[in-house]
Write a protein that holds these residues in place. Structure first.
Motif, PDB file in Angstrom:
ATOM      1  N   TRP A 132       0.760  -1.283  -0.011  1.00  0.00           N
ATOM      2  CA  TRP A 132      -0.022  -0.055   0.178  1.00  0.00           C
ATOM      3  C   TRP A 132       0.561   1.304  -0.007  1.00  0.00           C
ATOM      4  O   TRP A 132       0.481   2.198  -0.439  1.00  0.00           O
ATOM      5  CB  TRP A 132      -0.877   0.044   1.129  1.00  0.00           C
ATOM      6  CG  TRP A 132      -0.301  -0.044   2.380  1.00  0.00           C
ATOM      7  CD1 TRP A 132       0.275  -1.039   3.384  1.00  0.00           C
ATOM      8  CD2 TRP A 132       0.316   1.331   3.426  1.00  0.00           C
ATOM      9  NE1 TRP A 132       0.843  -0.594   4.578  1.00  0.00           N
ATOM     10  CE2 TRP A 132       0.769   0.818   4.337  1.00  0.00           C
ATOM     11  CE3 TRP A 132       0.010   2.539   2.834  1.00  0.00           C
ATOM     12  CZ2 TRP A 132       1.312   1.874   5.366  1.00  0.00           C
ATOM     13  CZ3 TRP A 132       0.561   3.575   3.868  1.00  0.00           C
ATOM     14  CH2 TRP A 132       1.160   3.219   4.998  1.00  0.00           C
ATOM     15  N   ASP A 168       1.635   2.016  -3.556  1.00  0.00           N
ATOM     16  CA  ASP A 168       0.501   2.856  -4.069  1.00  0.00           C
ATOM     17  C   ASP A 168       0.107   4.279  -3.593  1.00  0.00           C
ATOM     18  O   ASP A 168      -0.265   5.041  -4.312  1.00  0.00           O
ATOM     19  CB  ASP A 168      -0.752   1.859  -3.680  1.00  0.00           C
ATOM     20  CG  ASP A 168      -0.904   0.499  -4.178  1.00  0.00           C
ATOM     21  OD1 ASP A 168      -0.256   0.041  -5.032  1.00  0.00           O
ATOM     22  OD2 ASP A 168      -1.691  -0.477  -3.660  1.00  0.00           O
ATOM     23  N   LEU A 169       0.488   4.525  -2.453  1.00  0.00           N
ATOM     24  CA  LEU A 169       0.130   5.866  -1.714  1.00  0.00           C
ATOM     25  C   LEU A 169       1.244   6.664  -2.610  1.00  0.00           C
ATOM     26  O   LEU A 169       1.068   7.806  -3.150  1.00  0.00           O
ATOM     27  CB  LEU A 169       0.480   5.669  -0.541  1.00  0.00           C
ATOM     28  CG  LEU A 169       0.633   7.078   0.199  1.00  0.00           C
ATOM     29  CD1 LEU A 169      -0.499   7.867   0.226  1.00  0.00           C
ATOM     30  CD2 LEU A 169       0.873   7.305   1.763  1.00  0.00           C
ATOM     31  N   GLU A 209       2.643   6.276  -5.652  1.00  0.00           N
ATOM     32  CA  GLU A 209       2.009   6.493  -6.971  1.00  0.00           C
ATOM     33  C   GLU A 209       1.035   7.386  -6.931  1.00  0.00           C
ATOM     34  O   GLU A 209       0.727   8.315  -7.942  1.00  0.00           O
ATOM     35  CB  GLU A 209       1.638   5.247  -7.616  1.00  0.00           C
ATOM     36  CG  GLU A 209       2.747   4.261  -7.937  1.00  0.00           C
ATOM     37  CD  GLU A 209       2.491   2.937  -8.228  1.00  0.00           C
ATOM     38  OE1 GLU A 209       1.271   2.424  -8.141  1.00  0.00           O
ATOM     39  OE2 GLU A 209       3.524   2.225  -8.759  1.00  0.00           O
ATOM     40  N   SER A 210       0.032   7.379  -6.067  1.00  0.00           N
ATOM     41  CA  SER A 210      -0.964   8.425  -5.856  1.00  0.00           C
ATOM     42  C   SER A 210      -0.397   9.858  -5.590  1.00  0.00           C
ATOM     43  O   SER A 210      -0.982  10.775  -6.459  1.00  0.00           O
ATOM     44  CB  SER A 210      -2.016   7.938  -4.741  1.00  0.00           C
ATOM     45  OG  SER A 210      -2.979   8.962  -4.600  1.00  0.00           O
ATOM     46  N   ILE A 211       0.575   9.843  -4.922  1.00  0.00           N
ATOM     47  CA  ILE A 211       1.163  11.191  -4.752  1.00  0.00           C
ATOM     48  C   ILE A 211       1.843  11.844  -6.147  1.00  0.00           C
ATOM     49  O   ILE A 211       1.547  13.091  -6.255  1.00  0.00           O
ATOM     50  CB  ILE A 211       2.000  11.263  -3.642  1.00  0.00           C
ATOM     51  CG1 ILE A 211       1.459  10.880  -2.253  1.00  0.00           C
ATOM     52  CG2 ILE A 211       2.968  12.438  -3.522  1.00  0.00           C
ATOM     53  CD1 ILE A 211       2.516  10.642  -1.154  1.00  0.00           C
ATOM     54  N   GLN A 212       2.470  11.065  -6.849  1.00  0.00           N
ATOM     55  CA  GLN A 212       2.911  11.195  -8.063  1.00  0.00           C
ATOM     56  C   GLN A 212       2.032  11.772  -8.899  1.00  0.00           C
ATOM     57  O   GLN A 212       2.009  12.781  -9.903  1.00  0.00           O
ATOM     58  CB  GLN A 212       3.726  10.104  -8.652  1.00  0.00           C
ATOM     59  CG  GLN A 212       5.098  10.186  -8.264  1.00  0.00           C
ATOM     60  CD  GLN A 212       5.798   9.169  -9.040  1.00  0.00           C
ATOM     61  OE1 GLN A 212       5.588   7.923  -9.079  1.00  0.00           O
ATOM     62  NE2 GLN A 212       6.937   9.272  -9.660  1.00  0.00           N
ATOM     63  N   ALA A 213       0.885  11.236  -9.034  1.00  0.00           N
ATOM     64  CA  ALA A 213      -0.260  11.448  -9.726  1.00  0.00           C
ATOM     65  C   ALA A 213      -0.800  12.793  -9.460  1.00  0.00           C
ATOM     66  O   ALA A 213      -1.173  13.475 -10.354  1.00  0.00           O
ATOM     67  CB  ALA A 213      -1.575  10.459  -9.769  1.00  0.00           C
ATOM     68  N   ASP A 214      -1.161  12.824  -8.213  1.00  0.00           N
ATOM     69  CA  ASP A 214      -1.522  14.278  -7.769  1.00  0.00           C
ATOM     70  C   ASP A 214      -0.605  15.271  -8.158  1.00  0.00           C
ATOM     71  O   ASP A 214      -0.867  16.391  -8.571  1.00  0.00           O
ATOM     72  CB  ASP A 214      -1.704  14.234  -6.231  1.00  0.00           C
ATOM     73  CG  ASP A 214      -2.911  13.282  -5.845  1.00  0.00           C
ATOM     74  OD1 ASP A 214      -3.718  13.066  -6.791  1.00  0.00           O
ATOM     75  OD2 ASP A 214      -2.862  12.987  -4.666  1.00  0.00           O
ATOM     76  N   ASN A 244      -0.887  16.127 -11.647  1.00  0.00           N
ATOM     77  CA  ASN A 244      -2.082  16.839 -12.151  1.00  0.00           C
ATOM     78  C   ASN A 244      -2.152  18.387 -11.499  1.00  0.00           C
ATOM     79  O   ASN A 244      -2.787  19.303 -12.373  1.00  0.00           O
ATOM     80  CB  ASN A 244      -3.476  16.190 -11.377  1.00  0.00           C
ATOM     81  CG  ASN A 244      -3.695  14.903 -12.126  1.00  0.00           C
ATOM     82  OD1 ASN A 244      -3.602  14.779 -13.370  1.00  0.00           O
ATOM     83  ND2 ASN A 244      -4.223  13.973 -11.294  1.00  0.00           N
TER      84      ASN A 244
END
Length: 145
Positions: free
Chosen positions: A90, A93-94, A96-101, A104
């Motif tokens: 996880w 995954d976190l 990767e989510s930070i990178q996507a944010d 954006n």
């Protein structure tokens, strides 16, 4: 040992991008079939120590732009993949989510409020025109935008 000290001194003055290139080179060498051979174990161990040092050096460098921040997150994800078990995935995954944010936020959307400012095409500029007696007289001429 002196070479290790020289490398440490170099990394203290490097950018995230330069250190990222060293990190990628070390990872590439470690994935080489020549390095994985048993007779190269000492070299492999030395490369692993250097890789760990480079990974830790990222925490001392300031990122200059969103791309470098994202690169630092990539380093953290890679280091985590090598060290965690399946129950802790996880964290990757976190990250990767930070990178996507980050991507954006860093790249404004086409419909978003952030737009590049562009000067109008047909501007008139006022240029001082010197009369023969020395008094400036302003005239308006169209610009060639």
């Amino acid at each position: 040992m002196a070479e290790t000290q020289k490398l440490a001194d170099l990394t203290s003055t490097q950018s995230v991008s330069a250190l990222g290139l060293r990190w990628a080179a070390l990872r590439g060498m470690l994935n080489s079939p020549l390095i994985t051979a048993e007779e190269q174990r000492a070299l492999r161990d030395e490369l692993l120590v250097e890789l760990a040092t480079v990974e830790q050096d990222f925490s001392t460098l300031q990122s200059r732009n969103p791309m470098e921040i994202s690169a630092k997150v990539d380093i953290a994800k890679s280091a985590l993949r090598d060290k965690i078990d399946a129950s802790e995935l996880w964290m990757i995954d976190l990250l990767e989510s930070i990178q996507a944010d980050l991507q954006n936020v860093a790249v404004p959307s086409k419909n978003g409020p952030i737009q590049a400012t562009r000067p109008p095409v047909n501007l008139s500029r006022t240029h001082p025109h010197r009369a023969e007696d020395g008094d400036p007289v302003e005239t308006s001429t169209p610009s060639a935008a």
